[in-house]
Every structure is written in structure tokens, then in C-alpha cells.
Design an enzyme around this catalytic site. Structure first.
Site, short mmCIF file in Angstrom:
data_model
loop_
_atom_site.label_atom_id
_atom_site.label_comp_id
_atom_site.label_asym_id
_atom_site.label_seq_id
_atom_site.Cartn_x
_atom_site.Cartn_y
_atom_site.Cartn_z
N TYR A 57 0.63 -1.16 -0.07
CA TYR A 57 0.00 0.10 -0.02
C TYR A 57 0.82 1.17 -0.21
CZ TYR A 57 -3.61 -3.24 1.44
OH TYR A 57 -4.47 -4.50 1.75
N PRO A 202 -14.86 -5.28 2.23
CA PRO A 202 -16.25 -5.60 2.95
C PRO A 202 -17.50 -4.77 2.51
CG PRO A 202 -14.73 -4.21 4.59
CD PRO A 202 -13.83 -4.66 3.19
#
Length: 275
Positions: A57, A202
Site C-alpha cells: 500500500y 467488505p
């Protein structure tokens, strides 16, 4: 908030924070406002006790911001991942070479400003490297005290079982949400083994408003479709550990509030039946 014991030892609230979005555009480089990213991290540490990131990231940016902002981690469990390379085109390239993984973990250790990583996860199996060799490298890192617990990500049930033959697996991190349930067999296996299941994506990047049925349930609770989706994930299994991510404090607080949302049995059935 309900809790879960990662590896039977690290007790965390079952709703955490995913730190992918605190980087720059396309998860490359620094965020537009590093100070805003730090504000999000500080607020996250006040509300929850599980922060999940990865060396890819940024690359390195998310880990570095976490280390600069939150270390030492008195009340926060930090999970990170290794095994994906990045380039300027934004590609995600598997790299499960054992020597690379060991070096990557040491680099994560430095960026996170810690002596041992609470949870280190293989980011993805590398089709060009023997999976057992990658997992064994993580097992050796655990034996050496570099990491406390081992996790795997983006695996199927057979790969999970193979990994468990070599080291205790504390978590599995696979894609799973209301609109994508193809990893249900892996989640069920984790529940059977008592392994934490961390559903990445999610909230489907916020693209849930068009999912039939969610809006009606959200309206009944005066909340959002995203909150309903998180509440359903928490109800889906006692081992689920959703880690919604954001670069905004307001969104962070709204996500955390979903842990207090109680869906009725009828509403849970309605969400279960969403295709």
C-alpha cells in the site's frame, strides 16, 4: 463490541480498520494530506484496536504513516501483509519467494517502528513459487520472533489446510461481502478451525446502494446500506473481522457505529437471500 482472540492470544474488537485508503490515488504514493491521514489513524486507534495494512500500500506509505503516528502500539494490534509487488502502472504482482518475504518482513518491521509484527500475512499465493515454501518462510519468521502470528490471504480451502500443516494459521483474509460470497467455503472452514476470517472489500468500495433489499433495511434503522452490510458480516460468523477502510474521519466513525447495529432475524434472512 464483540471480541475475537487472534491466534488464541490477541484479543481485538471484531470490527477493525483497513489502512489501504490512507495512501495516494490508486494506492500509490503519499496521500494528498498526510496530516489528514494521521488524523484518521489517531481516531481509529481511539475507536478500535485492530489496524490492517500491507507493504504494497503505497508501497510502504501506509506502514510508514502507521509507524510514525501510532507506534508504540500499546492498545492496537497491527496486521500487515507481504507478497505483492507494485509498479508505477499500479499493477499488483505476486512475489512469494521465501528470501523476498523474509526481507519484506524486516522492512515492514522498520516502517512500523516495532520489534515484532503482531500478525503477518502472505498477501497472495504466487503461482510461480511453491506455496509451501512461501508459508514455511513465514513459519521461520515466527520461530525467529520477527512475527507473532501468521495469516494467509486469497487462499482456497485446500491451500488453507496445506498452510496449517506447516504453521498455526491465525487468520485468513479473503474477499467477501454482501454482494460477493464465493469464498463462503473458506469462511466456513475458518469457523470450524477457530481461525479469524478478515473479509477484504467488505463494503465493495461503497457500491452497495443498488443491492436489492439493503436500502429498505437501512431505512428501517435510519442508517446506510454500508452499515447494514457491516452488521450482516459481523452476524454472519463469530470469526469474521471486517476491516472497512477510509481516508475520512466521518466515514470511519460511521463504519465503527455499525458494530452496534442489531438486525432482526427476519432482516438477516433477507440479506442472506440476496443474490
Amino acid at each position: 463490541m464483540d471480541t475475537f482472540d487472534i491466534g488464541g492470544e490477541l484479543t481485538v474488537g471484531r470490527l477493525g480498520f483497513g489502512a489501504m485508503r490512507i495512501t495516494g490515488e490508486d494506492i500509490i504514493g503519499d496521500p494528498d494530506s498526510p496530516e489528514t491521514a494521521r488524523e484518521v489513524l489517531r481516531r481509529a486507534a481511539e475507536l478500535i484496536d485492530l489496524v490492517d495494512t500491507a507493504d504494497s500500500y503505497g508501497p510502504g506509505v501506509s506502514e510508514r504513516l502507521i509507524g510514525d503516528t501510532l507506534a508504540p502500539y500499546d492498545d492496537v494490534v497491527v496486521a500487515t501483509k507481504g507478497g505483492l509487488l507494485r509498479n508505477r502502472d499500479g499493477e499488483w504482482l505476486p512475489c512469494g519467494d521465501p528470501d523476498y518475504l523474509k526481507n519484506a518482513a524486516l522492512c515492514s518491521l522498520d516502517r512500523l517502528r516495532t520489534d515484532r509484527i503482531d500478525l503477518y500475512q502472505l498477501h497472495t499465493p504466487d503461482p510461480d513459487v511453491d506455496f509451501e515454501a512461501s508459508v514455511t518462510a513465514l513459519a521461520e519468521l515466527k520461530d525467529d520472533g520477527v512475527i507473532e502470528h501468521v495469516g494467509v490471504s486469497n487462499v482456497d480451502v485446500d491451500q488453507l489446510d496445506l498452510a496449517r500443516d506447516h504453521v498455526e494459521i491465525a487468520t485468513v483474509q479473503n474477499r467477501y461481502n454482501v454482494a460477493y460470497r464465493e469464498e463462503a467455503a473458506v469462511l466456513d472452514a475458518c469457523e470450524g478451525y477457530g481461525i479469524g476470517f478478515i473479509p477484504w472489500y467488505p463494503l465493495a468500495a461503497g457500491d452497495l446502494d443498488s443491492v436489492a433489499g439493503l436500502a429498505e433495511i437501512a431505512e428501517a434503522h435510519d442508517t446506510t446500506a454500508q452499515a447494514v452490510a457491516l452488521a450482516w458480516l459481523l452476524e454472519r460468523s463469530p470469526v469474521t473481522l471486517p476491516i472497512p477502510g477510509t481516508s475520512n474521519v466521518e466515514h470511519l466513525e460511521a463504519n465503527v457505529a455499525a458494530a452496534d447495529l442489531s438486525l432482526t432475524d427476519e432482516e438477516l434472512i433477507l440479506v442472506d437471500e440476496i443474490k
